[in-house]
Scaffold this active site. Structure first.
Site, PDB file in Angstrom:
ATOM      1  N   SER A  22       2.834  -2.482   2.502  1.00  9.42           N
ATOM      2  CA  SER A  22       3.153  -3.191   1.616  1.00  9.42           C
ATOM      3  C   SER A  22       2.278  -3.898   1.495  1.00  9.42           C
ATOM      4  O   SER A  22       1.425  -4.841   2.128  1.00  9.42           O
ATOM      5  CB  SER A  22       4.354  -4.247   1.587  1.00  9.42           C
ATOM      6  OG  SER A  22       4.897  -4.710   0.499  1.00  9.42           O
ATOM      7  N   TYR A  47       9.602 -10.788   4.769  1.00  9.23           N
ATOM      8  CA  TYR A  47       9.027  -9.315   4.441  1.00  9.23           C
ATOM      9  C   TYR A  47       7.720  -9.598   5.518  1.00  9.23           C
ATOM     10  O   TYR A  47       8.071  -8.305   5.526  1.00  9.23           O
ATOM     11  CB  TYR A  47       9.907  -8.762   3.600  1.00  9.23           C
ATOM     12  CG  TYR A  47       9.516  -7.925   3.167  1.00  9.23           C
ATOM     13  CD1 TYR A  47       9.877  -6.337   3.651  1.00  9.23           C
ATOM     14  CD2 TYR A  47       8.427  -7.383   2.303  1.00  9.23           C
ATOM     15  CE1 TYR A  47      10.480  -5.280   3.406  1.00  9.23           C
ATOM     16  CE2 TYR A  47       8.164  -5.621   1.483  1.00  9.23           C
ATOM     17  CZ  TYR A  47       8.921  -4.783   2.894  1.00  9.23           C
ATOM     18  OH  TYR A  47       8.501  -4.070   1.747  1.00  9.23           O
TER      19      TYR A  47
END
Length: 294
Positions: free
Chosen positions: A143, A156
């Protein structure tokens, strides 16, 4: 003309919705036999049925792949059905909460460790003996948040940084066996995760997430699947240890530059895959994925 993955066998975790649905269908179009992996509550059967209806090859596998026995059984099922394994796509992941760290739910953090980290470790470990036989490859979901860090989703981003660093080490380790290992780093993609109605973002965070992309829009699941396709194919035979960002330029931007993009350039390109579950995704702590690890 043969497809780019003709006669290959791929496991796609989280393959029933969001980006995973697009990967499963894109790979099947290119000739791969696909094992669509998901939890009991995921629309795995629907994705498999559509692939089959279009003349592709696919089976579904339901289970908690963060568990060692389930991960091993998933790989065994792929080899039993299709005779080999060439590609592992570690796409499964969760995005259950947004908050400043002192208010971030502990159960959401534990949920991400289980489903963003344990799942990648267990599936990669289980798949390697088969991938070494076929000189195959692994592509995992990183990500832009794992590269840059991102406020309100700090834990996250940490889990995705782990995946990206893990993949680099594994790439070097497995090169002697002929196994390539890479990552894809999505940015703001048009899935359940980036809409306030279907994920944990509020309206301000949703707006800033989109406007932070220099291209001024969300990417589509199909645009991400196209990059997975390249990395998984023989066209990427000299690519290992890399992270390919599919983020509209987020990782090189220092402002909300997407606000400056004219409206006609913010339109998404025409899509060719029929995606029914792009707005479904793991955006809260679900009991079928919250069992103990190990």
């Amino acid at each position: 003309m043969a497809g780019r993955l003709q006669d290959k066998v791929a496991i796609v975790t989280g393959g029933g919705s969001g980006i995973g649905e697009a990967i499963s269908k894109r790979f099947a179009r290119e000739g791969a036999a696909v094992v669509v992996v998901g939890l009991d509550s995921d629309p795995v059967r629907e994705v498999v049925d559509e692939i089959l209806s279009r003349g592709g090859r696919a089976i579904g596998y339901l289970g908690d792949i963060s568990r060692q026995d389930t991960a091993k059984a998933c790989v065994k099922a792929a080899v039993k059905e299709f005779g080999r394994l060439d590609i592992l796509i570690n796409n499964a992941g969760v995005f259950p909460a947004t908050a400043e760290l002192d208010k971030y739910p502990v159960d959401a953090f534990e949920y991400m460790i289980k489903n963003n980290i344990y799942s990648v470790f267990m599936m990669s470990r289980a798949a390697l003996p088969e991938l070494q036989k076929t000189k195959g490859n692994i592509v995992s979901a990183g990500s832009e948040a794992g590269h840059m860090g991102s406020p309100m989703i700090t834990p996250y981003g940490g889990t995705k940084a782990w995946v990206m660093t893990f993949s680099k080490g594994l790439a070097v380790e497995q090169a002697k066996h002929g196994v390539r290992v890479n990552c894809v780093g999505p940015g703001p993609i048009d899935t359940a995760w980036t809409h306030k109605e279907t994920g944990p973002m509020d309206s301000k965070m949703e707006k800033n997430t989109v406007n932070g992309a220099p291209l001024g829009r969300r990417g589509t699941p199909e645009e991400v699947a196209n990059v997975y396709l390249f990395l998984a194919s023989d066209e990427a035979s000299y690519v290992t240890g890399a992270t390919y960002f599919v983020d509209g330029g987020v990782t090189i931007s220092k402002s909300l530059s997407g606000e400056e993009v004219p409206s006609h350039l913010k339109q998404q390109p025409p899509q060719h895959l029929k995606l029914e579950h792009s707005k479904e995704g793991n955006t809260k702590v679900r009991q079928d994925a919250a069992a103990s690890m190990g």
